[in-house]
Design a protein around this motif. Sequence first.
Motif, mmCIF file in Angstrom:
data_model
loop_
_atom_site.group_PDB
_atom_site.id
_atom_site.type_symbol
_atom_site.label_atom_id
_atom_site.label_comp_id
_atom_site.label_asym_id
_atom_site.label_seq_id
_atom_site.Cartn_x
_atom_site.Cartn_y
_atom_site.Cartn_z
ATOM 1 N N ASP A 84 0.897 -1.047 0.027
ATOM 2 C CA ASP A 84 0.027 -0.132 0.190
ATOM 3 C C ASP A 84 0.736 1.217 -0.045
ATOM 4 O O ASP A 84 0.432 2.310 -0.841
ATOM 5 N N VAL A 85 1.893 0.979 0.812
ATOM 6 C CA VAL A 85 2.722 2.329 1.003
ATOM 7 C C VAL A 85 3.582 2.554 -0.477
ATOM 8 O O VAL A 85 3.711 3.827 -0.912
ATOM 9 N N LEU A 86 3.974 1.514 -0.861
ATOM 10 C CA LEU A 86 4.813 1.552 -2.472
ATOM 11 C C LEU A 86 4.018 2.232 -3.221
ATOM 12 O O LEU A 86 3.959 2.922 -4.146
ATOM 13 N N LEU A 87 2.717 1.626 -3.405
ATOM 14 C CA LEU A 87 1.518 1.971 -4.408
ATOM 15 C C LEU A 87 1.178 3.654 -4.275
ATOM 16 O O LEU A 87 1.142 4.447 -5.196
ATOM 17 N N SER A 88 1.078 4.054 -2.756
ATOM 18 C CA SER A 88 0.623 5.618 -2.481
ATOM 19 C C SER A 88 1.896 6.363 -3.165
ATOM 20 O O SER A 88 1.736 7.461 -3.898
ATOM 21 N N VAL A 89 3.301 5.850 -2.764
ATOM 22 C CA VAL A 89 4.377 6.641 -3.319
ATOM 23 C C VAL A 89 4.429 6.725 -4.689
ATOM 24 O O VAL A 89 5.045 7.657 -5.214
ATOM 25 N N LYS A 90 4.086 5.586 -5.470
ATOM 26 C CA LYS A 90 4.151 5.742 -6.921
ATOM 27 C C LYS A 90 3.264 6.421 -7.557
ATOM 28 O O LYS A 90 3.632 7.393 -8.280
ATOM 29 N N ASP A 91 2.039 6.686 -6.724
ATOM 30 C CA ASP A 91 0.915 7.594 -7.252
ATOM 31 C C ASP A 91 1.524 9.153 -7.116
ATOM 32 O O ASP A 91 1.188 9.900 -7.756
ATOM 33 N N LYS A 92 2.083 9.097 -5.904
ATOM 34 C CA LYS A 92 2.526 10.548 -5.650
ATOM 35 C C LYS A 92 3.563 10.987 -6.609
ATOM 36 O O LYS A 92 3.619 12.104 -7.221
#
Length: 157
Positions: A84-92
């Motif tokens: 989840d954290v990696l996906l949010s970082v990717k989105d950002k």
Amino acid sequence: MDKKDVEKAALKAGKKIIDHTPEPVKEKVEEKVKEKAKEKFVEKTEGKLQEKANEVSEKLQQTKEKNAQKVHGKGEDAKEKLQDVLLSVKDKLSDVKEAGENFQEKVSSSDDKEKSKNKRKIKGANQIKKATDIKSSTKIKSSNDIKSSTDLKTMGS
């Protein structure tokens, strides 16, 4: 009668028998009784120790299984959280990249507009006249060289 009463009665009977038996028989019986008591004690002690060891082993196995389940569950939770954290970082990061590209486009388009305006205003070093390019007084047209209205051609001619 329960087991303890029987044991007490047997013990009393055994004492009376020992009191009435001759001395050499008493010694042999005493040795045999000691050996049997020792064997019984060792057997009971070994049985109890084995029983305790089995209980501890079972508890250890159960604890080991519980801990394995907990660790596996926590590992799965940690994996999900990390994803989840990696996906949010990717989105950002994609948002930042997009914003950067938009900013770059705006800057380059405004630079193009300014450059086109400035190109008309500012001359390059090769466009500036030198002293040799400036007309001298001999090259200036005189009043005789200027065309008059009679010199102009008409459309019909």
